[in-house]
Write a protein that holds these residues in place. Structure first.
Motif, mmCIF file in Angstrom:
data_model
loop_
_atom_site.group_PDB
_atom_site.id
_atom_site.type_symbol
_atom_site.label_atom_id
_atom_site.label_comp_id
_atom_site.label_asym_id
_atom_site.label_seq_id
_atom_site.Cartn_x
_atom_site.Cartn_y
_atom_site.Cartn_z
ATOM 1 N N PHE A 71 75.427 40.620 5.047
ATOM 2 C CA PHE A 71 74.753 41.855 5.448
ATOM 3 C C PHE A 71 75.636 43.073 5.245
ATOM 4 C CE2 PHE A 71 73.619 45.193 8.442
ATOM 5 C CZ PHE A 71 72.261 45.284 8.273
ATOM 6 N N GLU A 72 75.026 44.145 4.765
ATOM 7 C CA GLU A 72 75.683 45.454 4.730
ATOM 8 C C GLU A 72 74.592 46.505 4.855
ATOM 9 O OE1 GLU A 72 74.950 47.276 1.810
ATOM 10 O OE2 GLU A 72 73.820 45.583 1.006
ATOM 11 N N TYR A 73 74.900 47.589 5.587
ATOM 12 C CA TYR A 73 73.889 48.610 5.865
ATOM 13 C C TYR A 73 73.472 49.377 4.610
ATOM 14 C CZ TYR A 73 73.829 48.181 10.945
ATOM 15 O OH TYR A 73 73.646 47.727 12.229
ATOM 16 N N GLY A 74 74.396 49.525 3.658
ATOM 17 C CA GLY A 74 74.066 50.288 2.461
ATOM 18 C C GLY A 74 73.608 51.688 2.822
ATOM 19 N N PRO A 75 72.502 52.147 2.227
ATOM 20 C CA PRO A 75 72.008 53.501 2.540
ATOM 21 C C PRO A 75 71.272 53.591 3.880
ATOM 22 C CG PRO A 75 70.610 52.460 0.907
ATOM 23 C CD PRO A 75 71.756 51.532 1.108
ATOM 24 N N CYS A 76 71.063 52.449 4.561
ATOM 25 C CA CYS A 76 70.365 52.469 5.844
ATOM 26 C C CYS A 76 71.266 53.039 6.936
ATOM 27 C CB CYS A 76 69.930 51.059 6.250
ATOM 28 S SG CYS A 76 68.645 50.357 5.201
ATOM 29 N N GLU A 77 70.654 53.689 7.895
ATOM 30 C CA GLU A 77 71.405 54.252 9.016
ATOM 31 C C GLU A 77 71.809 53.136 9.966
ATOM 32 O OE1 GLU A 77 70.806 57.462 12.681
ATOM 33 O OE2 GLU A 77 69.305 57.286 11.087
ATOM 34 N N PRO A 78 73.102 53.016 10.309
ATOM 35 C CA PRO A 78 73.552 51.965 11.230
ATOM 36 C C PRO A 78 72.869 52.080 12.582
ATOM 37 C CG PRO A 78 75.407 52.972 10.118
ATOM 38 C CD PRO A 78 74.221 53.818 9.801
ATOM 39 N N LEU A 79 72.577 50.938 13.193
ATOM 40 C CA LEU A 79 71.961 50.938 14.515
ATOM 41 C C LEU A 79 72.990 51.313 15.574
ATOM 42 C CD1 LEU A 79 69.928 47.599 14.279
ATOM 43 C CD2 LEU A 79 69.044 49.910 14.057
ATOM 44 N N PRO A 80 72.545 51.908 16.683
ATOM 45 C CA PRO A 80 73.490 52.250 17.748
ATOM 46 C C PRO A 80 74.120 50.999 18.338
ATOM 47 C CG PRO A 80 71.219 52.517 18.479
ATOM 48 C CD PRO A 80 71.172 52.302 17.003
ATOM 49 N N GLU A 81 75.302 51.159 18.896
ATOM 50 C CA GLU A 81 76.008 50.022 19.480
ATOM 51 C C GLU A 81 75.230 49.473 20.672
ATOM 52 O OE1 GLU A 81 78.725 48.587 18.308
ATOM 53 O OE2 GLU A 81 78.751 50.000 16.633
ATOM 54 N N ASP A 82 75.501 48.192 20.991
ATOM 55 C CA ASP A 82 74.864 47.572 22.147
ATOM 56 C C ASP A 82 75.277 48.312 23.416
ATOM 57 O OD1 ASP A 82 73.776 45.759 20.436
ATOM 58 O OD2 ASP A 82 75.307 44.234 20.771
ATOM 59 N N GLY A 83 74.464 48.191 24.451
ATOM 60 C CA GLY A 83 74.802 48.841 25.712
ATOM 61 C C GLY A 83 73.667 49.691 26.239
ATOM 62 N N THR A 84 72.616 49.877 25.436
ATOM 63 C CA THR A 84 71.468 50.651 25.889
ATOM 64 C C THR A 84 70.756 49.895 27.007
ATOM 65 O OG1 THR A 84 71.178 51.509 23.657
ATOM 66 C CG2 THR A 84 69.332 51.762 25.180
ATOM 67 N N LYS A 85 70.418 50.589 28.080
ATOM 68 C CA LYS A 85 69.742 49.956 29.203
ATOM 69 C C LYS A 85 68.309 49.646 28.821
ATOM 70 C CE LYS A 85 69.050 50.374 34.180
ATOM 71 N NZ LYS A 85 69.198 51.244 35.382
ATOM 72 N N LEU A 86 67.914 48.386 28.964
ATOM 73 C CA LEU A 86 66.586 47.940 28.567
ATOM 74 C C LEU A 86 65.816 47.394 29.762
ATOM 75 C CD1 LEU A 86 67.578 45.942 25.339
ATOM 76 C CD2 LEU A 86 66.620 48.253 25.428
ATOM 77 N N PRO A 87 64.487 47.419 29.686
ATOM 78 C CA PRO A 87 63.686 46.814 30.753
ATOM 79 C C PRO A 87 63.831 45.301 30.743
ATOM 80 C CG PRO A 87 62.275 47.484 28.935
ATOM 81 C CD PRO A 87 63.650 48.032 28.640
ATOM 82 N N HIS A 88 63.479 44.667 31.832
ATOM 83 C CA HIS A 88 63.549 43.209 31.916
ATOM 84 C C HIS A 88 62.524 42.575 30.976
ATOM 85 C CE1 HIS A 88 63.164 39.148 33.721
ATOM 86 N NE2 HIS A 88 64.445 39.338 34.058
ATOM 87 N N PHE A 89 62.773 41.342 30.600
ATOM 88 C CA PHE A 89 61.916 40.624 29.658
ATOM 89 C C PHE A 89 60.471 40.523 30.154
ATOM 90 C CE2 PHE A 89 60.018 36.623 28.156
ATOM 91 C CZ PHE A 89 60.091 36.801 26.793
ATOM 92 N N ILE A 90 60.277 40.206 31.436
ATOM 93 C CA ILE A 90 58.927 39.978 31.965
ATOM 94 C C ILE A 90 58.050 41.223 31.869
ATOM 95 C CG2 ILE A 90 57.570 39.313 33.988
ATOM 96 C CD1 ILE A 90 59.107 37.028 32.648
#
Length: 463
Positions: free
Chosen positions: A233-252
């Protein structure tokens, strides 16, 4: 007749080549419709206004007054695609889609030490997520935008080549025509034939399972071969995704809106009600997690939700016009003597009505690259000959299911919107990404169509 057929072929070639070169179908489709009209001796102005745009006309088969062309197709698909655009944006901006993805990845993918095993599981997880979204009522085009960051997240973590991302975004090709799915295919068949979303459920589910199993192994085979050759994998011209750590809602609470949409559509058979309830539940359950935007109409979470609705509505409206533009072109073709001559030849063939319906659906969808247009043209023709008669010889439920699957076959030629959008998002060339997509979305769906027809021929009671 000969000049008319040539005109249709030339217009189709221009349509396919233009779409391949990323020409907007919003003006390409009417241009090709005018070419068809001129070469078939029709008034181009009247063909554009009355046939392409659509006018109220009486259906010769049913006697019902209907709106045809572009406007007719918009009328049929507007609630599903427009509300689906908003619903998909709600899932994405609230973090629900990413929550579902990270939960699956952390629990089922990253637990494996071997990269090849991780890749196989990643493909399976993507297939499950896409089928959940499809069954949850998210339109196929909307689901692409919702799952693209999920797919890039997995590919980056595992080392799957970026040129395989489009194939991983097309893993739910069989779900769009499965029983009880809130999809355009089912909506149009219900509208034309008066059937339910669960028409012919057993043959439909069997075909769906076979298609998805085949799609999984095709994609895994291509991914594994590429990784073993040293591709990564390499991002190439795609914009890299933000690093992990974003607060997300619970799965349910992330999954609940999808479940609500699926259950309501399966029970009530009302796409608009199901999607509205899904949108409302998504906002209520995950309001604190909506992404912030620079411009807001209201303060706090209300402003974030408002911006999500604004973008989702725009996405839905754009998808509607892109999806329906080809229906106008198909309407012009449908009213030519050349096309009707070809159809009469087909109806003169000594084949079963079910097979005839499949052939007609495949031909029209290859012309238009639009399943709604193909269903809108093929179903009334077949039904008028074998269903809407004093002594019907074809079960409408059987026709509804095989037709819904059949229009998923040659829909995805290289100029189809799905191909252009997925390869564009991943920033890869069509020639580098199309091989697995062709086997997944054309060949496997064709296998599923034939299988469903065989089952319904052998056991017509299952319809």
């Amino acid at each position: 007749m000969a000049i008319g057929i040539i005109g249709i072929i030339v217009a189709l070639a221009i349509f396919l080549y233009g779409a391949y070169k990323n020409v907007s179908v919003l003006y390409l489709a009417p241009l090709c419709g005018v070419i068809v009209a001129v070469t078939n001796g029709m008034n181009p102005t009247e063909s554009f206004t009355s046939l392409y745009i659509g006018a109220v006309e009486q259906n010769a088969a049913t006697g019902v007054w209907e709106i045809g062309g572009l406007c007719g197709m918009i009328t049929a698909v507007f609630p599903t695609v427009f509300l689906g655009g908003i619903f998909g944006k709600v899932l994405g901006d609230s973090g629900a889609a990413q929550s579902i993805a990270t939960t699956f990845v952390n629990k089922f993918v990253m637990t494996q030490d071997d990269k090849i095993k991780q890749a196989k599981r990643a493909v399976l997880i993507m297939l499950i997520i896409e089928c959940i979204l499809t069954y949850g009522g998210v339109d196929g085009f909307v689901a692409i935008f919702a799952t693209f960051p999920i797919c890039m997240y997995m590919a980056n973590k595992i080392g799957i080549p970026r040129r395989m991302v489009p194939a991983m975004l097309a893993l739910s090709a069989g779900a769009n025509s499965a029983p009880f799915v809130l999809s355009i295919n089912n909506i149009v068949t219900m509208s034309v034939l008066g059937t339910s979303a669960g028409a012919a459920p057993i043959p439909g589910f069997i075909s769906f399972i076979v298609i998805e199993i085949g799609i999984y192994f095709v994609c895994v085979n291509f991914v594994v071969r590429a990784m073993k050759k040293g591709e990564t994998f390499e991002y190439g011209p795609c914009e890299p995704l933000p690093e992990d750590g974003t607060k997300l809602p619970h799965f349910i609470p992330s999954v609940i809106p999808l479940v609500i949409v699926f259950l309501l559509f399966a029970i009530v058979q009302n796409a608009s009600l199901a999607l509205v309830c899904g949108i409302v539940s998504g906002v209520i359950l995950n309001a604190p997690f909506f992404k912030d935007h620079e411009r807001r109409g209201f303060p706090g979470w209300a402003g974030r939700v408002l911006n999500t609705f604004n973008v989702g509505a725009t996405n839905g409206a754009t998808a509607i016009m892109t999806l329906c533009a080809a229906a106008g072109f198909a309407a012009v073709v449908q009213h030519t003597e050349a096309f009707n001559g070809m159809v009469n030849t087909l109806f003169g063939m000594n084949v079963s009505p079910l097979v005839l319906g499949i052939i007609l659906c495949i031909i029209v969808v290859a012309f238009t690259s639009s399943p709604p247009a193909a269903l809108g043209i093929a179903l009334p023709m077949v039904a008028a000959a074998f269903i809407w008669v004093e002594a019907p010889t074809l079960n409408p439920n059987a026709l509804a299911r095989v037709a819904a699957i059949a229009v998923s076959t040659f829909e995805t030629l290289p100029v189809n919107g799905l191909i252009l959008i997925t390869t564009g998002l991943a920033q890869v060339k069509i020639k580098d990404a199309y091989a697995p997509m062709f086997l997944q979305t054309v060949i496997m769906t064709l296998v599923g169509t034939i299988l469903c027809a065989i089952i319904l021929t052998i056991a017509p009671g299952l319809a």
